[in-house]
Design a protein around this motif. Structure first.
Motif, PDB file in Angstrom:
ATOM      1  N   GLN A  23      60.859  95.135  46.181  1.00  0.00           N
ATOM      2  CA  GLN A  23      61.983  94.374  46.088  1.00  0.00           C
ATOM      3  C   GLN A  23      62.074  93.438  47.087  1.00  0.00           C
ATOM      4  OE1 GLN A  23      65.550  97.212  46.283  1.00  0.00           O
ATOM      5  NE2 GLN A  23      65.523  97.372  44.132  1.00  0.00           N
ATOM      6  N   MET A  24      62.326  92.004  46.624  1.00  0.00           N
ATOM      7  CA  MET A  24      62.248  90.898  47.410  1.00  0.00           C
ATOM      8  C   MET A  24      63.747  90.018  46.956  1.00  0.00           C
ATOM      9  SD  MET A  24      58.406  89.691  47.527  1.00  0.00           S
ATOM     10  CE  MET A  24      56.987  90.641  48.100  1.00  0.00           C
ATOM     11  N   LYS A  25      63.940  89.109  47.961  1.00  0.00           N
ATOM     12  CA  LYS A  25      64.968  88.097  47.630  1.00  0.00           C
ATOM     13  C   LYS A  25      64.112  86.998  47.067  1.00  0.00           C
ATOM     14  CE  LYS A  25      69.016  88.682  49.902  1.00  0.00           C
ATOM     15  NZ  LYS A  25      69.956  87.912  50.651  1.00  0.00           N
ATOM     16  N   SER A  26      64.757  86.182  46.071  1.00  0.00           N
ATOM     17  CA  SER A  26      64.104  85.336  45.274  1.00  0.00           C
ATOM     18  C   SER A  26      65.072  84.396  44.730  1.00  0.00           C
ATOM     19  CB  SER A  26      63.139  85.348  44.398  1.00  0.00           C
ATOM     20  OG  SER A  26      62.312  84.612  43.761  1.00  0.00           O
ATOM     21  N   THR A  27      64.618  82.828  44.136  1.00  0.00           N
ATOM     22  CA  THR A  27      65.353  82.356  43.374  1.00  0.00           C
ATOM     23  C   THR A  27      64.858  82.620  41.791  1.00  0.00           C
ATOM     24  OG1 THR A  27      64.089  80.632  43.655  1.00  0.00           O
ATOM     25  CG2 THR A  27      66.035  80.729  44.965  1.00  0.00           C
ATOM     26  N   TYR A  28      63.830  83.169  41.713  1.00  0.00           N
ATOM     27  CA  TYR A  28      63.324  83.666  40.356  1.00  0.00           C
ATOM     28  C   TYR A  28      64.238  84.417  39.450  1.00  0.00           C
ATOM     29  CZ  TYR A  28      60.465  85.884  36.620  1.00  0.00           C
ATOM     30  OH  TYR A  28      59.883  86.171  35.190  1.00  0.00           O
ATOM     31  N   GLY A  29      64.619  83.861  38.304  1.00  0.00           N
ATOM     32  CA  GLY A  29      65.582  84.599  37.250  1.00  0.00           C
ATOM     33  C   GLY A  29      66.885  85.065  37.774  1.00  0.00           C
ATOM     34  N   LYS A  30      67.255  86.415  37.362  1.00  0.00           N
ATOM     35  CA  LYS A  30      68.613  86.853  37.608  1.00  0.00           C
ATOM     36  C   LYS A  30      68.589  87.909  38.656  1.00  0.00           C
ATOM     37  CE  LYS A  30      69.740  87.720  33.279  1.00  0.00           C
ATOM     38  NZ  LYS A  30      68.863  87.426  32.247  1.00  0.00           N
ATOM     39  N   GLU A  31      69.641  88.389  39.087  1.00  0.00           N
ATOM     40  CA  GLU A  31      69.661  89.530  39.950  1.00  0.00           C
ATOM     41  C   GLU A  31      69.123  90.806  38.970  1.00  0.00           C
ATOM     42  OE1 GLU A  31      70.689  92.157  43.211  1.00  0.00           O
ATOM     43  OE2 GLU A  31      71.177  89.903  43.066  1.00  0.00           O
ATOM     44  N   GLY A  32      68.066  91.505  39.576  1.00  0.00           N
ATOM     45  CA  GLY A  32      67.590  92.662  38.811  1.00  0.00           C
ATOM     46  C   GLY A  32      66.170  92.537  38.037  1.00  0.00           C
ATOM     47  N   ASP A  33      66.055  91.063  37.748  1.00  0.00           N
ATOM     48  CA  ASP A  33      64.964  90.783  37.081  1.00  0.00           C
ATOM     49  C   ASP A  33      63.577  91.271  37.645  1.00  0.00           C
ATOM     50  OD1 ASP A  33      66.161  89.725  35.066  1.00  0.00           O
ATOM     51  OD2 ASP A  33      65.706  87.630  35.509  1.00  0.00           O
ATOM     52  N   THR A  34      62.617  91.412  36.928  1.00  0.00           N
ATOM     53  CA  THR A  34      61.025  91.867  37.326  1.00  0.00           C
ATOM     54  C   THR A  34      60.134  90.954  37.093  1.00  0.00           C
ATOM     55  OG1 THR A  34      61.517  93.955  36.680  1.00  0.00           O
ATOM     56  CG2 THR A  34      59.425  93.749  37.095  1.00  0.00           C
ATOM     57  N   LEU A  35      59.556  90.595  38.172  1.00  0.00           N
ATOM     58  CA  LEU A  35      58.408  89.370  38.263  1.00  0.00           C
ATOM     59  C   LEU A  35      57.036  90.356  38.234  1.00  0.00           C
ATOM     60  CD1 LEU A  35      57.325  86.536  38.354  1.00  0.00           C
ATOM     61  CD2 LEU A  35      57.759  86.820  40.938  1.00  0.00           C
ATOM     62  N   ALA A  36      56.061  90.163  37.178  1.00  0.00           N
ATOM     63  CA  ALA A  36      54.910  90.817  37.211  1.00  0.00           C
ATOM     64  C   ALA A  36      53.847  89.780  37.721  1.00  0.00           C
ATOM     65  CB  ALA A  36      54.530  91.234  35.885  1.00  0.00           C
ATOM     66  N   LEU A  37      53.089  90.241  38.909  1.00  0.00           N
ATOM     67  CA  LEU A  37      52.051  89.470  39.345  1.00  0.00           C
ATOM     68  C   LEU A  37      50.676  89.558  38.835  1.00  0.00           C
ATOM     69  CD1 LEU A  37      53.221  89.625  43.294  1.00  0.00           C
ATOM     70  CD2 LEU A  37      53.790  87.886  41.336  1.00  0.00           C
ATOM     71  N   ASP A  38      49.763  88.511  38.538  1.00  0.00           N
ATOM     72  CA  ASP A  38      48.420  88.507  38.271  1.00  0.00           C
ATOM     73  C   ASP A  38      47.394  88.914  39.387  1.00  0.00           C
ATOM     74  OD1 ASP A  38      49.216  88.432  35.680  1.00  0.00           O
ATOM     75  OD2 ASP A  38      49.087  86.147  35.837  1.00  0.00           O
ATOM     76  N   VAL A  39      48.241  88.033  40.730  1.00  0.00           N
ATOM     77  CA  VAL A  39      47.141  88.229  41.820  1.00  0.00           C
ATOM     78  C   VAL A  39      48.449  88.513  42.599  1.00  0.00           C
ATOM     79  CG1 VAL A  39      45.702  87.047  43.111  1.00  0.00           C
ATOM     80  CG2 VAL A  39      45.508  86.649  40.836  1.00  0.00           C
ATOM     81  N   ASP A  40      47.831  89.523  43.744  1.00  0.00           N
ATOM     82  CA  ASP A  40      48.736  89.733  44.969  1.00  0.00           C
ATOM     83  C   ASP A  40      48.006  90.027  46.222  1.00  0.00           C
ATOM     84  OD1 ASP A  40      48.162  92.450  44.855  1.00  0.00           O
ATOM     85  OD2 ASP A  40      49.533  93.020  43.249  1.00  0.00           O
ATOM     86  N   PRO A  41      48.760  90.028  47.268  1.00  0.00           N
ATOM     87  CA  PRO A  41      47.841  90.399  48.607  1.00  0.00           C
ATOM     88  C   PRO A  41      46.966  91.521  48.337  1.00  0.00           C
ATOM     89  CG  PRO A  41      50.212  89.565  49.132  1.00  0.00           C
ATOM     90  CD  PRO A  41      49.975  89.900  47.294  1.00  0.00           C
ATOM     91  N   THR A  42      47.347  92.442  47.657  1.00  0.00           N
ATOM     92  CA  THR A  42      46.410  93.878  47.681  1.00  0.00           C
ATOM     93  C   THR A  42      45.022  93.715  47.176  1.00  0.00           C
ATOM     94  OG1 THR A  42      47.359  94.544  45.561  1.00  0.00           O
ATOM     95  CG2 THR A  42      48.449  95.180  47.654  1.00  0.00           C
ATOM     96  N   VAL A  43      44.892  92.510  46.328  1.00  0.00           N
ATOM     97  CA  VAL A  43      43.688  92.350  45.462  1.00  0.00           C
ATOM     98  C   VAL A  43      42.967  90.980  45.632  1.00  0.00           C
ATOM     99  CG1 VAL A  43      44.343  93.796  43.714  1.00  0.00           C
ATOM    100  CG2 VAL A  43      44.747  91.435  43.344  1.00  0.00           C
TER     101      VAL A  43
END
Length: 73
Positions: A23-43
């Protein structure tokens, strides 16, 4: 300051490539939306120190190494 000029800053779920959800704070979408990442810091090699190879484009690396071979490179 003018009212209603700043975007709504709220909590969303960010789904990493391995399936974990953070869970992160963001301006993406609405409260409770899910953002699926293709590339993230783990890979991503920039964060994991991945094994990247230096590709020799047109012999440039070889030419550099030969030119400066005696300087300890």
């Amino acid at each position: 300051m003018k009212k209603d000029t700043h975007p709504d800053y709220h909590i969303i779920d960010v789904k990493m490539t391995d399936g974990t959800i953070v869970q992160m704070k963001s301006t993406y979408g609405k409260e409770g939306d899910t953002l699926a990442l293709d590339v993230d810091p783990t890979v991503h090699p920039a964060w994991t120190g991945g094994n990247t190879r230096l590709l020799d484009q047109g012999g440039r690396v070889s030419k550099f190494k030969n030119k400066y071979a005696g300087l300890g490179f």
